[in-house]
Design an enzyme around this catalytic site. Structure first.
Site, PDB file in Angstrom:
ATOM      1  N   ARG A   1       0.877  -1.186   0.000  1.00 13.91           N
ATOM      2  CA  ARG A   1       0.000   0.000   0.000  1.00 13.91           C
ATOM      3  C   ARG A   1       0.905   1.225   0.000  1.00 13.91           C
ATOM      4  NH1 ARG A   1      -2.242   3.438   3.955  1.00 13.91           N
ATOM      5  NH2 ARG A   1      -4.252   4.338   3.355  1.00 13.91           N
TER       6      ARG A   1
ATOM      7  N   LYS B   1      -4.928   6.141   8.696  1.00  6.26           N
ATOM      8  CA  LYS B   1      -5.834   6.602   7.638  1.00  6.26           C
ATOM      9  C   LYS B   1      -7.047   7.269   8.267  1.00  6.26           C
ATOM     10  CE  LYS B   1      -8.738   4.598   4.005  1.00  6.26           C
ATOM     11  NZ  LYS B   1      -8.471   5.445   2.851  1.00  6.26           N
TER      12      LYS B   1
ATOM     13  N   SER C   1     -12.564  -3.166  -0.204  1.00  5.78           N
ATOM     14  CA  SER C   1     -12.838  -2.567   1.103  1.00  5.78           C
ATOM     15  C   SER C   1     -14.339  -2.369   1.287  1.00  5.78           C
ATOM     16  CB  SER C   1     -12.186  -1.188   1.212  1.00  5.78           C
ATOM     17  OG  SER C   1     -10.837  -1.264   0.887  1.00  5.78           O
TER      18      SER C   1
END
Ligand SMILES: Cc1ncc(COP(=O)(O)OP(=O)(O)O)c(N)n1
Ligand SMILES: Cc1ncsc1CCOP(=O)(O)O
Ligand SMILES: [Mg+2]
Length: 267
Positions: free
Chosen positions: A94, A194, A162
């Site tokens: 990521r 996040k 997600s």
């Protein structure tokens, strides 16, 4: 040549394989990975010619790599290697600031470093996943539609999506069979990694139960550390996905080992 159908069970998914008698054993293609044979071998004298040779998916301990403002690919590769030594079962690269070229080069380095011991998925970037010959990709709700991602990835790679709420789970469940391999449910707890809405343990419990009722594997993500595993283990989540609990630790191998041990003990 007659095919013999068989079904292989991965944590929650069935893959249909077709086993054919091998005529030329010496021409058996080499396995490309311990976990992910694109041309897997069956029993002696048999070649498994797969209609669906997707890598085995084990969501138990899913390392999602830290996305650094200043690139430090050596650190990411070393962390992945250490995490796999410690027992991580799946890796997601990521990197929110990289180009597709940078992502694919880094994914390739990770794959080489871990020798395909576990699947490597690329976050947000199907092209990078394909260019690196990674085992798959993870997409979000704002990325390209899962059916398009699946079409580009082909049938032999893993695809995760997600999910943050019931409507997004409805969308995941409405995808054609074989499109998605798993969903990521989160954020379960507050996280500094996040900005994202927090589900809480009851939100996770609800979504994980719904996903499981439809046979869709799921992994919990967001603010997860060792002390929370016993709570998460009371839900139907198939595993935990972590960034800080491995990447921000001085000894990522030991951190991974402790998380996996605790996760297994909690079940
Ligand atoms: C396993 C897993 N679950 C959820 C996410 C979050 O994906 P997304 O919502 O697309 O956000 P970004 O990670 O792209 O910022 C994930 N990456 N992995
Ligand atoms: C990428 C992502 N998606 C939902 S929460 C999250 C970050 C998880 O990071 P951490 O494990 O450090 O809380
Ligand atoms: Mg995303």
């Amino acid at each position: 040549m007659e095919g013999l159908g068989c079904r292989l069970r991965s944590p929650s998914t069935f893959h249909t394989l077709v086993i054919r008698q091998q005529r030329h054993p010496e021409r058996t293609p080499a396995s490309r990975a311990p976990h992910a044979p694109r041309h897997p071998r069956g029993a002696a004298g048999m070649t498994v010619t797969s209609t669906l040779t997707r890598p085995h998916l084990d969501l138990s301990l899913y390392l999602v790599t830290i996305s650094l403002d200043e690139r430090d690919d050596d650190r990411i590769v070393a962390t992945c290697q250490a995490a796999v030594e410690g027992g991580a079962t799946l890796i997601q690269l990521r990197d929110k600031h990289a180009t597709t070229e940078q992502r694919s080069a880094l994914a390739r380095r990770i794959i080489d470093a871990i020798g395909r011991a576990v699947p490597v998925l690329v976050n947000d970037d199907i092209n990078a996943a394909i260019a690196a010959d990674a085992e798959g990709a993870h997409i979000g709700q704002d990325d390209l539609p899962p059916t398009v991602a699946r079409q580009r990835l082909g049938p032999d790679r893993l695809l995760g999506l997600s999910v943050h709420n019931d409507a997004e789970l409805d969308y995941a469940l409405a995808q054609p069979a074989g499109t998605l391999d798993y969903i990521g449910l989160g954020a379960v707890y507050p996280t500094q990694t996040k900005e994202v809405k927090v589900l809480g343990i009851d939100g996770l419990r609800h979504l994980a139960a719904r996903a499981h009722a439809h046979g869709l594997p799921c992994v919990a993500i967001g603010g997860i550390g060792g002390e929370r595993l016993s709570d998460i283990a009371t839900t139907e989540a198939d595993g935990i996905a972590v960034v800080s609990a491995i990447c921000a630790q001085p000894d990522p191998a030991a951190a991974a080992k402790a998380l996996l041990t605790r996760w297994k003990q909690a079940h």
